[in-house]
Write a protein that holds these residues in place. Structure first.
Motif, PDB file in Angstrom:
ATOM      1  N   GLU A 253       0.837  -1.114  -0.030  1.00 48.26           N
ATOM      2  CA  GLU A 253      -0.007   0.068   0.005  1.00 48.26           C
ATOM      3  C   GLU A 253       1.009   1.168  -0.056  1.00 48.26           C
ATOM      4  OE1 GLU A 253      -2.089  -0.394   3.611  1.00 48.26           O
ATOM      5  OE2 GLU A 253      -3.229  -2.179   2.987  1.00 48.26           O
ATOM      6  N   ILE A 254       0.674   2.158  -1.024  1.00 48.94           N
ATOM      7  CA  ILE A 254       1.466   3.320  -1.049  1.00 48.94           C
ATOM      8  C   ILE A 254       0.812   4.595  -0.790  1.00 48.94           C
ATOM      9  CG2 ILE A 254       3.102   4.639  -2.627  1.00 48.94           C
ATOM     10  CD1 ILE A 254       3.332   1.951  -4.267  1.00 48.94           C
ATOM     11  N   VAL A 255       1.440   5.374   0.139  1.00 46.29           N
ATOM     12  CA  VAL A 255       0.679   6.631   0.369  1.00 46.29           C
ATOM     13  C   VAL A 255       1.715   7.611   0.379  1.00 46.29           C
ATOM     14  CG1 VAL A 255      -0.403   7.914   2.444  1.00 46.29           C
ATOM     15  CG2 VAL A 255      -0.895   5.480   2.191  1.00 46.29           C
ATOM     16  N   LYS A 256       1.340   8.593  -0.685  1.00 44.21           N
ATOM     17  CA  LYS A 256       2.172   9.780  -1.169  1.00 44.21           C
ATOM     18  C   LYS A 256       1.596  11.193  -0.494  1.00 44.21           C
ATOM     19  CE  LYS A 256       1.612   8.728  -5.288  1.00 44.21           C
ATOM     20  NZ  LYS A 256       0.856   7.520  -5.103  1.00 44.21           N
ATOM     21  N   ASN A 257       2.682  11.803  -0.031  1.00 46.54           N
ATOM     22  CA  ASN A 257       2.435  13.205   0.374  1.00 46.54           C
ATOM     23  C   ASN A 257       3.570  13.867  -0.302  1.00 46.54           C
ATOM     24  OD1 ASN A 257       2.226  15.872   1.496  1.00 46.54           O
ATOM     25  ND2 ASN A 257       2.356  15.261   3.601  1.00 46.54           N
ATOM     26  N   ILE A 258       3.185  14.616  -1.539  1.00 44.97           N
ATOM     27  CA  ILE A 258       4.097  15.145  -2.409  1.00 44.97           C
ATOM     28  C   ILE A 258       3.656  16.577  -2.816  1.00 44.97           C
ATOM     29  CG2 ILE A 258       4.854  13.033  -3.415  1.00 44.97           C
ATOM     30  CD1 ILE A 258       3.292  13.699  -5.753  1.00 44.97           C
ATOM     31  N   PRO A 259       4.495  17.580  -3.231  1.00 48.73           N
ATOM     32  CA  PRO A 259       3.908  18.845  -3.652  1.00 48.73           C
ATOM     33  C   PRO A 259       3.187  18.855  -4.939  1.00 48.73           C
ATOM     34  CG  PRO A 259       6.492  18.825  -2.819  1.00 48.73           C
ATOM     35  CD  PRO A 259       5.740  17.403  -2.945  1.00 48.73           C
ATOM     36  N   SER A 260       2.331  19.911  -5.002  1.00 50.03           N
ATOM     37  CA  SER A 260       1.706  19.859  -6.406  1.00 50.03           C
ATOM     38  C   SER A 260       2.699  20.010  -7.436  1.00 50.03           C
ATOM     39  CB  SER A 260       0.683  21.169  -6.367  1.00 50.03           C
ATOM     40  OG  SER A 260       1.506  22.309  -6.137  1.00 50.03           O
TER      41      SER A 260
ATOM     42  N   ASP B 231      16.535  10.609  -8.743  1.00 46.34           N
ATOM     43  CA  ASP B 231      17.894  10.299  -8.090  1.00 46.34           C
ATOM     44  C   ASP B 231      17.681  10.397  -6.498  1.00 46.34           C
ATOM     45  OD1 ASP B 231      19.099  10.293 -10.302  1.00 46.34           O
ATOM     46  OD2 ASP B 231      20.011  12.366 -10.316  1.00 46.34           O
ATOM     47  N   THR B 232      16.914  11.384  -6.021  1.00 44.57           N
ATOM     48  CA  THR B 232      16.567  11.241  -4.667  1.00 44.57           C
ATOM     49  C   THR B 232      15.750  10.126  -4.070  1.00 44.57           C
ATOM     50  OG1 THR B 232      16.774  13.880  -4.700  1.00 44.57           O
ATOM     51  CG2 THR B 232      15.910  13.027  -2.619  1.00 44.57           C
ATOM     52  N   LEU B 233      14.693  10.036  -4.739  1.00 41.27           N
ATOM     53  CA  LEU B 233      13.919   8.731  -4.466  1.00 41.27           C
ATOM     54  C   LEU B 233      14.738   7.733  -4.501  1.00 41.27           C
ATOM     55  CD1 LEU B 233      10.928   7.602  -3.701  1.00 41.27           C
ATOM     56  CD2 LEU B 233      10.279   7.482  -6.261  1.00 41.27           C
ATOM     57  N   SER B 234      15.416   7.212  -5.626  1.00 42.87           N
ATOM     58  CA  SER B 234      16.095   6.087  -5.566  1.00 42.87           C
ATOM     59  C   SER B 234      17.236   5.803  -4.252  1.00 42.87           C
ATOM     60  CB  SER B 234      17.027   6.087  -6.937  1.00 42.87           C
ATOM     61  OG  SER B 234      16.333   6.191  -8.168  1.00 42.87           O
TER      62      SER B 234
ATOM     63  N   ARG C 142       6.023  -5.694  -0.169  1.00 43.82           N
ATOM     64  CA  ARG C 142       4.888  -5.652   0.819  1.00 43.82           C
ATOM     65  C   ARG C 142       4.925  -4.506   1.536  1.00 43.82           C
ATOM     66  NH1 ARG C 142       4.001 -11.247   3.579  1.00 43.82           N
ATOM     67  NH2 ARG C 142       2.206  -9.931   4.537  1.00 43.82           N
ATOM     68  N   GLY C 143       3.866  -4.222   2.462  1.00 45.90           N
ATOM     69  CA  GLY C 143       4.031  -3.127   3.480  1.00 45.90           C
ATOM     70  C   GLY C 143       3.057  -1.832   3.359  1.00 45.90           C
ATOM     71  N   HIS C 144       2.830  -1.393   4.213  1.00 47.59           N
ATOM     72  CA  HIS C 144       2.129  -0.077   4.058  1.00 47.59           C
ATOM     73  C   HIS C 144       3.337   0.882   4.215  1.00 47.59           C
ATOM     74  CE1 HIS C 144      -0.837   3.162   5.045  1.00 47.59           C
ATOM     75  NE2 HIS C 144       0.184   3.842   5.695  1.00 47.59           N
ATOM     76  N   VAL C 145       3.378   1.731   2.964  1.00 48.82           N
ATOM     77  CA  VAL C 145       4.462   2.399   2.439  1.00 48.82           C
ATOM     78  C   VAL C 145       4.081   4.077   2.705  1.00 48.82           C
ATOM     79  CG1 VAL C 145       6.471   3.052   1.049  1.00 48.82           C
ATOM     80  CG2 VAL C 145       5.781   0.696   1.208  1.00 48.82           C
ATOM     81  N   GLU C 146       4.890   4.845   3.320  1.00 52.44           N
ATOM     82  CA  GLU C 146       4.412   6.317   3.508  1.00 52.44           C
ATOM     83  C   GLU C 146       5.482   7.032   2.629  1.00 52.44           C
ATOM     84  OE1 GLU C 146       3.512   7.396   7.329  1.00 52.44           O
ATOM     85  OE2 GLU C 146       1.620   5.938   7.372  1.00 52.44           O
ATOM     86  N   ILE C 147       5.237   8.102   1.885  1.00 56.50           N
ATOM     87  CA  ILE C 147       6.275   8.619   0.953  1.00 56.50           C
ATOM     88  C   ILE C 147       6.079  10.180   1.129  1.00 56.50           C
ATOM     89  CG2 ILE C 147       7.500   9.000  -1.102  1.00 56.50           C
ATOM     90  CD1 ILE C 147       6.916   6.335  -2.047  1.00 56.50           C
ATOM     91  N   LEU C 148       6.999  10.863   1.751  1.00 58.44           N
ATOM     92  CA  LEU C 148       6.952  12.367   2.066  1.00 58.44           C
ATOM     93  C   LEU C 148       7.982  12.941   1.103  1.00 58.44           C
ATOM     94  CD1 LEU C 148       5.912  15.105   3.540  1.00 58.44           C
ATOM     95  CD2 LEU C 148       7.420  14.331   5.378  1.00 58.44           C
TER      96      LEU C 148
ATOM     97  N   ILE D 120       6.484   7.538  -9.347  1.00 56.07           N
ATOM     98  CA  ILE D 120       6.762   7.362  -7.863  1.00 56.07           C
ATOM     99  C   ILE D 120       6.413   5.817  -7.552  1.00 56.07           C
ATOM    100  CG2 ILE D 120       6.728   7.655  -5.651  1.00 56.07           C
ATOM    101  CD1 ILE D 120       6.487  10.761  -6.317  1.00 56.07           C
ATOM    102  N   ASP D 121       5.136   5.616  -7.987  1.00 53.73           N
ATOM    103  CA  ASP D 121       4.750   4.210  -7.610  1.00 53.73           C
ATOM    104  C   ASP D 121       5.515   3.228  -8.130  1.00 53.73           C
ATOM    105  OD1 ASP D 121       2.610   5.552  -6.115  1.00 53.73           O
ATOM    106  OD2 ASP D 121       1.062   5.129  -7.598  1.00 53.73           O
ATOM    107  N   GLU D 122       5.727   3.394  -9.489  1.00 51.04           N
ATOM    108  CA  GLU D 122       6.581   2.257 -10.048  1.00 51.04           C
ATOM    109  C   GLU D 122       7.852   2.030  -9.614  1.00 51.04           C
ATOM    110  OE1 GLU D 122       6.812   3.681 -14.319  1.00 51.04           O
ATOM    111  OE2 GLU D 122       4.692   3.405 -14.572  1.00 51.04           O
ATOM    112  N   MET D 123       8.548   3.121  -9.152  1.00 52.60           N
ATOM    113  CA  MET D 123       9.812   3.026  -8.670  1.00 52.60           C
ATOM    114  C   MET D 123       9.617   2.136  -7.115  1.00 52.60           C
ATOM    115  SD  MET D 123      11.944   6.715  -9.478  1.00 52.60           S
ATOM    116  CE  MET D 123      13.078   6.025  -8.559  1.00 52.60           C
TER     117      MET D 123
END
Length: 287
Positions: A32-39, A130-133, A58-64, A48-51
């Protein structure tokens, strides 16, 4: 082996912008992917989801994601025709009421102001990727470190379970002897009263021994334990298959308990089931 829980962070900075990515992962049956990203980065949500899907299973993944633009080529423009219309209206209101329009009255007009951005469609993409990687690499390392600790505990618990299986295997011959002696003792008690067919008695004894034999259960436990050990060493998500094997081992252990007439074996079974339950608890924490 990886834990399902973990934390990763990475940051990028240059003269024009700063990007920070934080990733937290918690236990979940699925990904489960939950994202909090700037507009400004909303167009990259699918990327982001693909990466994340490539890195985590697996897991509940929170991305800020935090973005700070130090220099921007964007400029604010206004609708001159709309401005003139409102100015005329405000002037009329001032004539009749004496109330003069303030700057805030103009700013609040819908559609009057807009942003003319010269940012290209791919702006910030490379920096974000690059930063997400780097953040994903960070959380994977953390999950692998925690996974190694979990692996050690699972190996220990599996060894305890196998020790119990070995003890029961050693006692299985004793259990067969117990049933044989029980049958013969009963035979001696009744043979003087009735005319018994000894061949039929031998057949009945063989049927009884087969019925209460636990050799097949022990063989299947050996096979399950071997498969479980091979899964422990695999560098891929294995928790679902491990959980299935735990269910199978629990079933065989229950069958042994139902066939056993020996208190020693029943006590060992209780210990083995406790080890299995602890293994399943640990499995819930891995991918």
């Amino acid at each position: 082996m990886r834990s399902m829980t973990g934390y990763g962070r990475a940051a990028y900075s240059d003269d024009s912008l700063q990007i920070e990515v934080q990733i937290k992962s918690y236990n979940s049956r699925f990904l489960e992917i939950v994202k909090n990203i700037p507009s400004r980065l909303s167009s990259y949500e699918m990327l982001i989801d693909e990466m994340v899907k490539k890195a985590l299973s697996r897991g509940h993944v929170e991305i800020l994601v935090r973005l700070a633009v130090k220099k921007s080529e964007s400029r604010i423009i206004f609708d001159e025709g709309l401005l003139e219309s409102y100015k005329s209206a405000f002037d009329e209101i001032e004539k009749k009421t004496g109330a003069k329009a303030a700057l805030n009255d103009y700013i609040g007009i819908s559609g009057l102001l807009s942003v003319d951005s010269s940012e290209s469609e791919g702006a910030y993409k490379k920096e974000l990727v690059d930063t997400l990687s780097a953040a994903l690499d960070s959380i994977v390392r953390e999950k692998e470190r925690e996974g190694e600790e979990t692996k050690k505990d699972i190996v220990r618990l599996l060894s305890e379970f196998e020790d119990g299986k070995n003890e029961i295997e050693a006692l299985s011959l004793k259990m067969e002897e117990y049933f044989r002696s029980l049958f013969l003792r009963r035979y001696e008690e009744i043979k003087g009263d009735v005319n018994l067919d000894e061949k039929r008695l031998e057949e009945e004894m063989a049927i009884l021994l087969v019925k209460y034999s636990i050799n097949e259960e022990i063989k299947r436990l050996c096979s399950h334990i071997k498969e479980f050990r091979s899964l422990i060493e695999k560098d891929e998500p294995v928790s679902k298959r491990m959980d299935f094997l735990c269910q199978e081992m629990n079933r065989e252990t229950n069958t042994i308990a139902s066939k056993s007439q020996m208190a020693e074996i029943n006590l060992i079974v209780v210990r083995m089931k406790d080890s299995l339950e602890n293994i399943r608890e640990q499995i819930r924490n891995i991918e």
